[in-house]
Design an enzyme around this catalytic site. Sequence first.
Site, PDB file in Angstrom:
ATOM      1  N   ARG A  43      -7.618  -0.312   1.220  1.00 41.27           N
ATOM      2  CA  ARG A  43      -8.165  -1.539   0.634  1.00 41.27           C
ATOM      3  C   ARG A  43      -8.604  -1.324  -0.804  1.00 41.27           C
ATOM      4  NH1 ARG A  43     -12.554  -1.848   5.326  1.00 41.27           N
ATOM      5  NH2 ARG A  43     -10.803  -0.789   6.340  1.00 41.27           N
ATOM      6  N   GLU A  75      -9.390   3.792   2.374  1.00 39.14           N
ATOM      7  CA  GLU A  75      -8.892   3.903   1.002  1.00 39.14           C
ATOM      8  C   GLU A  75      -7.833   2.863   0.674  1.00 39.14           C
ATOM      9  OE1 GLU A  75      -7.577   5.464   3.473  1.00 39.14           O
ATOM     10  OE2 GLU A  75      -5.469   5.107   3.057  1.00 39.14           O
ATOM     11  N   ASP A  93       1.737   6.546   5.389  1.00 43.61           N
ATOM     12  CA  ASP A  93       0.756   5.586   4.878  1.00 43.61           C
ATOM     13  C   ASP A  93       1.210   4.878   3.598  1.00 43.61           C
ATOM     14  OD1 ASP A  93      -1.591   4.345   5.638  1.00 43.61           O
ATOM     15  OD2 ASP A  93      -2.885   5.689   4.491  1.00 43.61           O
ATOM     16  N   LYS A  95      -9.934  13.063   8.264  1.00 43.41           N
ATOM     17  CA  LYS A  95      -9.393  12.713   9.584  1.00 43.41           C
ATOM     18  C   LYS A  95      -9.273  13.972  10.433  1.00 43.41           C
ATOM     19  CE  LYS A  95      -6.308   8.877   8.238  1.00 43.41           C
ATOM     20  NZ  LYS A  95      -6.939   7.786   8.997  1.00 43.41           N
ATOM     21  N   ASP A 116     -12.054   7.187   3.985  1.00 39.16           N
ATOM     22  CA  ASP A 116     -10.830   6.946   4.751  1.00 39.16           C
ATOM     23  C   ASP A 116     -10.458   5.459   4.762  1.00 39.16           C
ATOM     24  OD1 ASP A 116      -8.646   7.593   6.244  1.00 39.16           O
ATOM     25  OD2 ASP A 116      -9.743   7.826   8.149  1.00 39.16           O
ATOM     26  N   LYS A 149       0.859  -1.185   0.000  1.00 40.43           N
ATOM     27  CA  LYS A 149       0.000   0.000   0.000  1.00 40.43           C
ATOM     28  C   LYS A 149       0.896   1.236   0.000  1.00 40.43           C
ATOM     29  CE  LYS A 149      -3.108   2.712   3.047  1.00 40.43           C
ATOM     30  NZ  LYS A 149      -3.967   2.745   4.252  1.00 40.43           N
ATOM     31  N   ASP A 154      -2.510  10.287   3.601  1.00 34.00           N
ATOM     32  CA  ASP A 154      -3.903   9.903   3.831  1.00 34.00           C
ATOM     33  C   ASP A 154      -4.596  10.953   4.690  1.00 34.00           C
ATOM     34  OD1 ASP A 154      -6.315   8.676   4.188  1.00 34.00           O
ATOM     35  OD2 ASP A 154      -5.567   7.060   5.488  1.00 34.00           O
TER      36      ASP A 154
END
Length: 501
Positions: A356, A354, A293, A282, A352, A270, A275
């Site tokens: 996956r 995201e 991230d 967030k 959020d 990933k 993020d």
Amino acid sequence: MSYNVISESWNAIEADWLVIAIPEYENGEGFVESDSFNNFDDILKSQMAQMQKQGDLKGKLCQWTTLPAPSGFSAKRLLFLGTGKASNLTRSKLEKAVRTIARKTADKKNVKIAISLEELNCSELSLNELYSSTAKSFVVGSIGQDLYQKEPGHYSLDDIDFLISKKETKSDIEQAIAEGEILGCGINLTRQLVNGTAQDVYPESFAEEALNVAEEYGMECDILDEERLVEEKMQSMLAVAQGSDRPARMVVLKYQGASSDDPVLGLVGKGVTFDSGGLSLKPSDGMKTMKCDMAGAATVLGAMAAIASLKLPVNVTGFMGLAENMVSGASYKLGDVLKARNGITIEVLNTDAEGRLVLADVLSYAVDQKVSKLIDLATLTGACVVALGEEVTGVFSNQTEWAEEVKSAAKSCDESVWELPMFDEFAELLKSDVADVKNIGTRWGGATTAAKFLEKFTGGVPWVHLDIAGPAFASSNSDDREGGATGCMVTTLVEVAANFK
Ligand code: BES
Ligand code: MN
Ligand code: ZN
């Protein structure tokens, strides 16, 4: 790092620091009872005896004490480093101890270190583990997260002497040190990418760095730009990036160390370079470390650099999904339905979640590239950190044997991992009324629902998902570890590759 393996007496060694690793002696007597002690002159002996009386030479893990080297020594200072009871010594304890003094001594340029592990008389670790862990920890411990400071607090240790006794085989030890150094460099590559800010590390610049690594080690590197991602129907990953001014990229990095019809290990990362949470924004506190991230992708790159540099006789392909999750008029929205590369439709109920969405497409791409086994790494869920804490990687899998292999590699590297359940009931929580699946479950069991989501894109290939949301990034400095990126799981991935058949 340049290093020498030498067998010479301690007092002949020239160095800024002569480090003598000592165990916590089982009889409680300490260094003053050892043979090495008897080689010291009387003045030094009485000094050492006094230090022991004061409790400075207990040899407890990470306890260290230093004194100016007495006359007769060519080194400037002696440093006694405790590593705990010899019978309890593990790689991670030794690494902790060595990092502690690397952090302490690497505060200037051109520091020269000499270290002796002879006093440890270690039977718990193999010679290879002992020296590779030590070398790795010098490399890792002397680099910090102070990338942006005018005067950094750390300088890499470039000159290290390893003192060995005559009975040990020099070439074996040199080999172990070389391996440890390669691991350390792979870890530092991962760490520097993760510690780099989102201004500097974004999909295109990450891909550029991957290309540099590929060139350095003679790997094949394919960078898919937006146009090709569209051609590949990677709408799920593209949706995450669409609110950002930074276009998405996917890097496919191929290392061929075996013949072309041998199995291929697929590593998927990933790479969300920042993020913000997207429209499901967030709060500041949760956002402030989100440059981390992309740690999954950086771990894949660091591990592959090490695997290629070690010339392991295996085939490994890395797939890094790179996107920035931002807020703008173009952002993907709640209620959107995305069609993933493998045809599954996804209802977005939280922007959020995201990671996956990125991994869904990258996993299915990897499956089509005919990898025989898969591992993905992702800073995927806060829920995994709630479950396992900040130091433990969550393991999820669709195949027991493959999971066991990855876990046993982690165990031999002394990296903490723990397997969490993959019961089918969790997949029920992902049912959507409008699409094939939604991108969030309920409040509970969030690490597993994320993993069950990913499973739908693995096409039945043996797969392990490693959730590194906790251990990838440390919130603060400690004596034995610089805060920020840790490079966790690079060592384990290299071990998996070394055992891969
Ligand atoms: N990148 C985060 C997960 C994360 C949290 C990484 C803390 C490192 C430290 C991920 O994209 C995320 O936001 N996950 C959400 C999922 C939720 C919306 C279902 C989370 O964990 O809250
Ligand atoms: Mn997120
Ligand atoms: Zn994320």
